[in-house]
Design an enzyme around this catalytic site. Structure first.
Site, short mmCIF file in Angstrom:
data_model
loop_
_atom_site.label_atom_id
_atom_site.label_comp_id
_atom_site.label_asym_id
_atom_site.label_seq_id
_atom_site.Cartn_x
_atom_site.Cartn_y
_atom_site.Cartn_z
N GLY A 67 -7.52 -8.12 -11.34
CA GLY A 67 -7.94 -6.87 -10.72
C GLY A 67 -6.89 -6.30 -9.80
O GLY A 67 -6.68 -5.08 -9.76
N CYS A 68 -6.22 -7.15 -9.06
CA CYS A 68 -5.20 -6.68 -8.11
C CYS A 68 -3.96 -6.17 -8.83
O CYS A 68 -3.33 -5.21 -8.38
CB CYS A 68 -4.86 -7.78 -7.11
SG CYS A 68 -6.31 -8.25 -6.13
N ASN A 69 -3.60 -6.82 -9.94
CA ASN A 69 -2.49 -6.32 -10.75
C ASN A 69 -2.81 -4.92 -11.26
O ASN A 69 -1.98 -4.00 -11.20
CB ASN A 69 -2.22 -7.24 -11.94
CG ASN A 69 -1.72 -8.61 -11.55
OD1 ASN A 69 -1.38 -8.86 -10.40
ND2 ASN A 69 -1.70 -9.51 -12.51
#
Length: 195
Positions: A67-69
């Site tokens: 999700g952060c990528n």
């Protein structure tokens, strides 16, 4: 409403994540931190950036997680639109500056376009009233490296040049978070009333 339905509704609401972050109109806590952009570490100051225009301060759980990528890449792809609206972007996580040097340069994440700041102790996240939780032992990132730091909840703040929160975006999937942040920045740029 029948008692069993009422009980189920209350239980469903209790299961939702809490969202106690700072709200529009609240003063944004000033901070300075080690940050990285395009793999290069530098000293970041929110106060200095606010002299240039609004700042999108987005908190995310950990570099090199799915999700952060996606969120970092979405911000990188939309970076020119944020700049056109007069805003800069800084991501904040509990990652070390060494991890952020890699993350900020990674073409699948920040792509060298946005700054990411290290909040290794979680002080900045807590100042913004965000929940910080410890990492589960043995958890690995998308590169297979162990994640040895805590996580701040995914929440984005648009900070106006007056040093106050202009908008808070939370509880959304990563790409939707970026879309809402951009809409808030564009509304701010137009001088439209904030919700």
């Amino acid at each position: 409403m029948k008692p069993s339905l009422l009980t189920a509704a209350i239980a469903a609401l209790a299961a939702l994540p809490t969202f106690a972050a700072l709200k529009p109109g609240d003063p944004a806590p000033a901070f300075e931190a080690q940050a990285s952009k395009a793999g290069q570490a530098f000293g970041y100051s929110l106060q200095a950036e606010l002299k240039k225009g609004p700042v999108v301060v987005y908190f995310y759980p950990s570099a090199f997680t799915n999700g952060c990528n996606l969120q970092a890449h979405s911000f990188a792809v939309a970076q020119e639109k944020f700049t056109a609206a007069g805003a800069s972007i800084v991501g904040v996580s509990l990652d070390s500056i060494a991890r952020l040097n890699d993350f900020s340069a990674d073409p699948e994440s920040c792509a060298g376009k946005i700054a990411v700041a290290s909040d290794a102790e979680g002080r900045i996240a807590r100042a913004y009233d965000l929940a910080v939780r410890e990492a589960a032992p043995g958890r690995k990132d998308t590169r297979g490296a162990e994640i040895d730091h805590g996580f701040a909840e995914r929440t984005t703040f648009i900070v106006g040049t007056d040093g106050r929160i202009a908008a808070t975006v939370g509880g959304l999937a990563p790409a939707a978070n970026v879309e809402q942040a951009l809409a808030a920045v564009q509304t701010l740029a137009r001088g439209a009333p904030r919700p």
